[in-house]
Enzyme design. Structure first.
Site, PDB file in Angstrom:
ATOM      1  CG  ASP A  81      -0.389  -0.380   2.664  1.00 20.27           C
ATOM      2  OD1 ASP A  81       0.740  -1.025   2.779  1.00 20.27           O
ATOM      3  OD2 ASP A  81      -0.459   0.670   4.189  1.00 20.27           O
ATOM      4  CD  GLU A 138       3.222  -1.035   7.490  1.00 23.17           C
ATOM      5  OE1 GLU A 138       3.234  -1.243   8.949  1.00 23.17           O
ATOM      6  OE2 GLU A 138       3.712   0.169   6.591  1.00 23.17           O
TER       7      GLU A 138
END
Length: 399
Positions: A81, A138
Site C-alpha cells: 500500500d 500495512e
C-alpha cells in the site's frame, strides 16, 4: 566479490525496476489495492506459480514447492500500500494519483519479493515450500490482521515468517536487525475535557475552564515518561491535535476541548502503564478544576519482536551476501510501528532492514516524506536476501 544471486538478478534488474516504477506511478491506499494485487497475481502466474488472491480482501499468496524432499515451510512477506502524501520527487514515474504516493517504499518491497519469486521458481532445488505473502494495508488499515483473520497461516501453514523493509538513512549495501523488540507498539489516545464554558471577559470566575485543564494535561503527559516509565525503558508520548473554541469568538470560553495524540512502547508493562496514567492524569486534573474528562485509549499494532533463532537466520542470510561487517546485529529499536508484528505473534520470525541510501552521503530522503523514492539499485540485493533466507532455512539453491 559479488554474490552469484545478486549477479544473476542484475541481468533482469531493468525488468524489475520497470515493475517497481509502474507500481509507484499508480499508488493505492490500504484495502484499495485493486490494481497492485492484480499486477502481483499476474506476474506470479506468468512464472508458473500457484496463486491465491483475495486473502484478507486484497492479499495475494504465491506458493512455490521445492524439488527436494522436505516439510519445512517458510513465509516471505512484502507490503503493497501507499500513503496520503502529495509527491514532490519530480521523477518520470511519479504518482499519477494526486495526493497519493509510495512514500514508504512498499513499491520496492513488492518488487523485490516478485524478483525472489522469479528466482525461486527457476531454482527449486530446496527442501520444502515457500509462501510469498503480499500484504495489503500495512499503513494503519489493518492488512496483517485481515489476512490472519482470513486464515493466512491455516490455509498457508508456515513454520517461520520473515519481513524486510528498506531504510534510506542506512547506506545501500548494508543490513540491520536486532533480537527482541525492534519496532514499537503504536497506540492513540483521545481525551475530551468538558466544563461549563462561559464569557471570558465579563464572568470567567463563574465558569469552569477546560483550556486550563488541557494546558496542565499536556505538560503533565511528559512527566509520565520522566517519572513513571523506568529510566532503562523507552517510550514516547506526543500530542497531535488540540481542538476547542472558535477563533471567531475569542471572548468565549469553550465548554468542550479535545486533545489527541500517540503513544509508543516496547513492552506490555509500559504499554499498560501509559494507558493507565493518561487516564489518571486526565480525570484527576479535570476534577481538580471542576471539569470532567472522557478518555479513549485505542491500541494499535503491538511491538514487533524478533525471535532469537530467526534473527540469527536473517543475519546469516544477509552476511552471506555482504559480509558480517555490513550487517548490524544490534540495531537500535525504532519507535515506528509495523503490523508485521501481528504475524510474528502468530509464527516465529524476524524483520530485517535493508539500507536504501543513494545520495552522496550514502543516505536519501527519509520515509513518509514527499521527496522519497525507492532506490532501484538495491533491488538485486533485496531479491538475493530473500533467496538467501530460503537457502539458510532449506539448503542451497543451485544457480
Amino acid at each position: 566479490m559479488v554474490h552469484p544471486v545478486v549477479e544473476g538478478v542484475r541481468a533482469w534488474q531493468e525488468d524489475l525496476a520497470a515493475i517497481r516504477r509502474d507500481i509507484h506511478a499508480h499508488p493505492e491506499l490500504g484495502m484499495e489495492e485493486v490494481r497492485t494485487s492484480a499486477l502481483v497475481a499476474r506476474e506470479l502466474r506468468a512464472l508458473g506459480i500457484e496463486v491465491t488472491e483475495g486473502v484478507g480482501r486484497f492479499g495475494v499468496v504465491g506458493t512455490i514447492r521445492g524439488s527436494r524432499p522436505g516439510q519445512r515451510v517458510v513465509g516471505l512477506r512484502a507490503d503493497m500500500d501507499a500513503l496520503q502524501i502529495p509527491e514532490a520527487t519530480g521523477k518520470p514515474w511519479a504518482s499519477t494519483h494526486p495526493g497519493l504516493m509510495h512514500a514508504c517504499g512498499h513499491d520496492g518491497h513488492t518488487t523485490m519479493l516478485l524478483g525472489a519469486a522469479r528466482w525461486l521458481a527457476a531454482h527449486r532445488d530446496f527442501a520444502g515450500t515457500v509462501h510469498l505473502i503480499f500484504q495489503p494495508a500495512e499503513e494503519g488499515r489493518g492488512g496483517a490482521k485481515a489476512m490472519l483473520e482470513d486464515g493466512l497461516f491455516d490455509r498457508f501453514p508456515c513454520d517461520v515468517v520473515y519481513g524486510l523493509h528498506n531504510k534510506p538513512t542506512m547506506p545501500a549495501g548494508s543490513f540491520a536487525i536486532r533480537t527482541g523488540p525492534a519496532l514499537a507498539a503504536a497506540d492513540r489516545f483521545r481525551v475530551t475535557f468538558r466544563g461549563t464554558g462561559g464569557h471570558g471577559g465579563s464572568t470567567p470566575h463563574l465558569a469552569t475552564d477546560v483550556t486550563v485543564v488541557q494546558a496542565h494535561f499536556v505538560l503533565a503527559l511528559q512527566t509520565i515518561i520522566g517519572r513513571n516509565v523506568p529510566a532503562v525503558e523507552a517510550a514516547v508520548l506526543s500530542v497531535g491535535s488540540i481542538e476547542g473554541g472558535s477563533p471567531k469568538a475569542s471572548n468565549v470560553m469553550p465548554a468542550e476541548l479535545t486533545v489527541t495524540g500517540t503513544s509508543r512502547s516496547y513492552t506490555p508493562a509500559v504499554r499498560d502503564l501509559l494507558e493507565r496514567r493518561i487516564g489518571e492524569l486526565a480525570r484527576g486534573l479535570a476534577a481538580a478544576h471542576g471539569c470532567a474528562a472522557e478518555v479513549e485509549y485505542t491500541r494499535g499494532v503491538p511491538a514487533l519482536v524478533n525471535h532469537a533463532e530467526q534473527a540469527k537466520v536473517a543475519f546469516a542470510a544477509a552476511a552471506a551476501l555482504v559480509g558480517e561487517t555490513a550487517v548490524d546485529p544490534a540495531h537500535a529499536p525504532v519507535t515506528g510501528a509495523e503490523d508485521f508484528a501481528l504475524m510474528l505473534q502468530a509464527r516465529p520470525g524476524a524483520f530485517m532492514f535493508i539500507g536504501g541510501g543513494a545520495g552522496p552521503d550514502g543516505t536519501s530522503a527519509n520515509l513518509h516524506t514527499p521527496h522519497f523514492d525507492f532506490n532501484d539499485d538495491i533491488i538485486p540485493l533485496g531479491v538475493a536476501y530473500w533467496v538467501s533466507v530460503v537457502e539458510q532455512e532449506m539448503g542451497s539453491l543451485r544457480g
